[in-house]
Design a protein around this motif. Sequence first.
Motif, PDB file in Angstrom:
ATOM      1  N   SER A  71     -18.852 -13.733   1.061  1.00  0.00           N
ATOM      2  CA  SER A  71     -19.328 -13.006  -0.111  1.00  0.00           C
ATOM      3  C   SER A  71     -18.341 -13.197  -1.243  1.00  0.00           C
ATOM      4  CB  SER A  71     -19.500 -11.514   0.215  1.00  0.00           C
ATOM      5  OG  SER A  71     -18.261 -10.937   0.576  1.00  0.00           O
ATOM      6  N   ARG A  72     -18.748 -12.824  -2.434  1.00  0.00           N
ATOM      7  CA  ARG A  72     -17.859 -12.958  -3.586  1.00  0.00           C
ATOM      8  C   ARG A  72     -18.069 -11.795  -4.543  1.00  0.00           C
ATOM      9  NH1 ARG A  72     -19.004 -18.501  -6.272  1.00  0.00           N
ATOM     10  NH2 ARG A  72     -17.533 -17.730  -7.864  1.00  0.00           N
ATOM     11  N   ASN A  73     -17.044 -11.514  -5.322  1.00  0.00           N
ATOM     12  CA  ASN A  73     -17.099 -10.507  -6.363  1.00  0.00           C
ATOM     13  C   ASN A  73     -16.544 -11.156  -7.623  1.00  0.00           C
ATOM     14  OD1 ASN A  73     -16.577  -8.386  -8.170  1.00  0.00           O
ATOM     15  ND2 ASN A  73     -16.235  -6.932  -6.509  1.00  0.00           N
ATOM     16  N   ASN A  74     -17.422 -11.581  -8.505  1.00  0.00           N
ATOM     17  CA  ASN A  74     -16.980 -12.312  -9.688  1.00  0.00           C
ATOM     18  C   ASN A  74     -16.173 -11.438 -10.641  1.00  0.00           C
ATOM     19  OD1 ASN A  74     -18.109 -14.690  -8.767  1.00  0.00           O
ATOM     20  ND2 ASN A  74     -19.986 -14.480  -9.961  1.00  0.00           N
ATOM     21  N   ALA A  75     -16.422 -10.134 -10.613  1.00  0.00           N
ATOM     22  CA  ALA A  75     -15.657  -9.233 -11.474  1.00  0.00           C
ATOM     23  C   ALA A  75     -14.199  -9.170 -11.049  1.00  0.00           C
ATOM     24  CB  ALA A  75     -16.273  -7.844 -11.449  1.00  0.00           C
ATOM     25  N   LYS A  76     -13.959  -9.469  -9.757  1.00  0.00           N
ATOM     26  CA  LYS A  76     -12.593  -9.436  -9.235  1.00  0.00           C
ATOM     27  C   LYS A  76     -12.051 -10.834  -8.954  1.00  0.00           C
ATOM     28  CE  LYS A  76     -12.916  -4.850  -7.119  1.00  0.00           C
ATOM     29  NZ  LYS A  76     -12.721  -4.060  -5.885  1.00  0.00           N
ATOM     30  N   ASN A  77     -12.805 -11.857  -9.380  1.00  0.00           N
ATOM     31  CA  ASN A  77     -12.372 -13.243  -9.129  1.00  0.00           C
ATOM     32  C   ASN A  77     -12.016 -13.462  -7.661  1.00  0.00           C
ATOM     33  OD1 ASN A  77     -12.699 -13.857 -11.822  1.00  0.00           O
ATOM     34  ND2 ASN A  77     -10.665 -14.709 -12.099  1.00  0.00           N
ATOM     35  N   SER A  78     -12.837 -12.932  -6.783  1.00  0.00           N
ATOM     36  CA  SER A  78     -12.502 -12.956  -5.367  1.00  0.00           C
ATOM     37  C   SER A  78     -13.664 -13.436  -4.510  1.00  0.00           C
ATOM     38  CB  SER A  78     -12.082 -11.563  -4.894  1.00  0.00           C
ATOM     39  OG  SER A  78     -10.883 -11.152  -5.524  1.00  0.00           O
ATOM     40  N   VAL A  79     -13.311 -14.070  -3.421  1.00  0.00           N
ATOM     41  CA  VAL A  79     -14.266 -14.455  -2.390  1.00  0.00           C
ATOM     42  C   VAL A  79     -13.711 -13.970  -1.047  1.00  0.00           C
ATOM     43  CG1 VAL A  79     -13.236 -16.751  -2.076  1.00  0.00           C
ATOM     44  CG2 VAL A  79     -15.625 -16.350  -1.428  1.00  0.00           C
ATOM     45  N   TYR A  80     -14.604 -13.587  -0.157  1.00  0.00           N
ATOM     46  CA  TYR A  80     -14.213 -12.977   1.106  1.00  0.00           C
ATOM     47  C   TYR A  80     -14.881 -13.698   2.275  1.00  0.00           C
ATOM     48  CZ  TYR A  80     -13.375  -9.364  -2.374  1.00  0.00           C
ATOM     49  OH  TYR A  80     -12.966  -8.684  -3.507  1.00  0.00           O
ATOM     50  N   LEU A  81     -14.244 -13.587   3.421  1.00  0.00           N
ATOM     51  CA  LEU A  81     -14.840 -14.082   4.659  1.00  0.00           C
ATOM     52  C   LEU A  81     -14.650 -12.999   5.718  1.00  0.00           C
ATOM     53  CD1 LEU A  81     -16.273 -16.542   5.944  1.00  0.00           C
ATOM     54  CD2 LEU A  81     -14.026 -17.197   6.856  1.00  0.00           C
ATOM     55  N   GLN A  82     -15.733 -12.310   6.031  1.00  0.00           N
ATOM     56  CA  GLN A  82     -15.710 -11.314   7.098  1.00  0.00           C
ATOM     57  C   GLN A  82     -15.972 -12.024   8.419  1.00  0.00           C
ATOM     58  OE1 GLN A  82     -15.074  -7.908   7.018  1.00  0.00           O
ATOM     59  NE2 GLN A  82     -15.152  -8.086   9.260  1.00  0.00           N
ATOM     60  N   MET A  83     -15.031 -11.916   9.328  1.00  0.00           N
ATOM     61  CA  MET A  83     -15.124 -12.627  10.609  1.00  0.00           C
ATOM     62  C   MET A  83     -15.209 -11.603  11.733  1.00  0.00           C
ATOM     63  SD  MET A  83     -12.358 -15.677   9.961  1.00  0.00           S
ATOM     64  CE  MET A  83     -10.956 -14.568  10.027  1.00  0.00           C
ATOM     65  N   ASN A  84     -16.314 -11.600  12.435  1.00  0.00           N
ATOM     66  CA  ASN A  84     -16.540 -10.692  13.562  1.00  0.00           C
ATOM     67  C   ASN A  84     -16.681 -11.483  14.855  1.00  0.00           C
ATOM     68  OD1 ASN A  84     -16.627  -8.522  11.721  1.00  0.00           O
ATOM     69  ND2 ASN A  84     -18.831  -8.754  11.441  1.00  0.00           N
ATOM     70  N   SER A  85     -16.554 -10.789  15.958  1.00  0.00           N
ATOM     71  CA  SER A  85     -16.709 -11.409  17.285  1.00  0.00           C
ATOM     72  C   SER A  85     -15.866 -12.676  17.391  1.00  0.00           C
ATOM     73  CB  SER A  85     -18.191 -11.727  17.554  1.00  0.00           C
ATOM     74  OG  SER A  85     -18.974 -10.565  17.464  1.00  0.00           O
ATOM     75  N   LEU A  86     -14.623 -12.563  17.020  1.00  0.00           N
ATOM     76  CA  LEU A  86     -13.754 -13.732  16.989  1.00  0.00           C
ATOM     77  C   LEU A  86     -13.488 -14.279  18.381  1.00  0.00           C
ATOM     78  CD1 LEU A  86     -11.389 -12.556  14.154  1.00  0.00           C
ATOM     79  CD2 LEU A  86     -12.627 -14.729  14.172  1.00  0.00           C
ATOM     80  N   LYS A  87     -13.341 -15.604  18.436  1.00  0.00           N
ATOM     81  CA  LYS A  87     -13.105 -16.321  19.683  1.00  0.00           C
ATOM     82  C   LYS A  87     -11.797 -17.110  19.557  1.00  0.00           C
ATOM     83  CE  LYS A  87     -18.091 -17.159  20.019  1.00  0.00           C
ATOM     84  NZ  LYS A  87     -19.146 -18.211  20.137  1.00  0.00           N
ATOM     85  N   PRO A  88     -11.190 -17.449  20.690  1.00  0.00           N
ATOM     86  CA  PRO A  88      -9.953 -18.254  20.609  1.00  0.00           C
ATOM     87  C   PRO A  88     -10.146 -19.560  19.839  1.00  0.00           C
ATOM     88  CG  PRO A  88     -10.182 -17.319  22.793  1.00  0.00           C
ATOM     89  CD  PRO A  88     -11.455 -16.978  22.049  1.00  0.00           C
ATOM     90  N   GLU A  89     -11.340 -20.143  19.925  1.00  0.00           N
ATOM     91  CA  GLU A  89     -11.587 -21.402  19.206  1.00  0.00           C
ATOM     92  C   GLU A  89     -11.683 -21.221  17.690  1.00  0.00           C
ATOM     93  OE1 GLU A  89     -13.276 -20.156  21.810  1.00  0.00           O
ATOM     94  OE2 GLU A  89     -15.446 -20.609  21.654  1.00  0.00           O
ATOM     95  N   ASP A  90     -11.655 -19.986  17.213  1.00  0.00           N
ATOM     96  CA  ASP A  90     -11.600 -19.740  15.766  1.00  0.00           C
ATOM     97  C   ASP A  90     -10.163 -19.813  15.237  1.00  0.00           C
ATOM     98  OD1 ASP A  90     -14.076 -17.208  16.277  1.00  0.00           O
ATOM     99  OD2 ASP A  90     -14.405 -19.201  15.425  1.00  0.00           O
ATOM    100  N   THR A  91      -9.207 -19.952  16.136  1.00  0.00           N
ATOM    101  CA  THR A  91      -7.811 -20.041  15.727  1.00  0.00           C
ATOM    102  C   THR A  91      -7.581 -21.268  14.856  1.00  0.00           C
ATOM    103  OG1 THR A  91      -6.995 -18.859  17.668  1.00  0.00           O
ATOM    104  CG2 THR A  91      -5.443 -20.333  16.550  1.00  0.00           C
ATOM    105  N   ALA A  92      -7.030 -21.051  13.662  1.00  0.00           N
ATOM    106  CA  ALA A  92      -6.815 -22.134  12.702  1.00  0.00           C
ATOM    107  C   ALA A  92      -6.155 -21.571  11.453  1.00  0.00           C
ATOM    108  CB  ALA A  92      -8.140 -22.792  12.317  1.00  0.00           C
ATOM    109  N   VAL A  93      -5.743 -22.468  10.591  1.00  0.00           N
ATOM    110  CA  VAL A  93      -5.375 -22.084   9.229  1.00  0.00           C
ATOM    111  C   VAL A  93      -6.655 -22.132   8.399  1.00  0.00           C
ATOM    112  CG1 VAL A  93      -4.014 -22.624   7.180  1.00  0.00           C
ATOM    113  CG2 VAL A  93      -3.043 -22.976   9.479  1.00  0.00           C
ATOM    114  N   TYR A  94      -6.925 -21.049   7.701  1.00  0.00           N
ATOM    115  CA  TYR A  94      -8.138 -20.944   6.902  1.00  0.00           C
ATOM    116  C   TYR A  94      -7.792 -21.127   5.422  1.00  0.00           C
ATOM    117  CZ  TYR A  94     -10.932 -19.438  10.854  1.00  0.00           C
ATOM    118  OH  TYR A  94     -11.619 -19.405  12.049  1.00  0.00           O
TER     119      TYR A  94
END
Length: 122
Positions: A71-94
């Motif tokens: 998602s993003r909020n243009n008023a705050k110049n921001s973008v977000y990534l909500q990550m749920n149900s995380l798995k070990p294979e999601d391990t990384a630099v984002y």
Amino acid sequence: QVQLVESGGGLVQTGGSLRLSCVASGRTFSSVAMGWFRQAPGKEREFVAAVGWSGVSTYYADSVKGRFTISRNNAKNSVYLQMNSLKPEDTAVYYCAAAPKGSSYKEAYDYWGQGTQVTVSS
């Protein structure tokens, strides 16, 4: 010119959640698409999710569909990534990145942040 700074990474157990944030500098944020990519040790940087300039259009890699939300909020110049149900294979630099148009190809992105580490323990 767009400068991007990510935050929100950390260590979480399998099944847990994290929310990544990316703050952009520059006046053109609301006119560019934003994407999240990740890179695990010894692997290529891969697409995770992208959102169009208005926030209406979103795209996801099959591996995260149904678990991650961009998602993003243009008023705050921001973008977000909500990550749920995380798995070990999601391990990384984002990394967050900016592009003229939403794409799953990293070559389409002109600006990149420095990355934030996400580690999912089993």
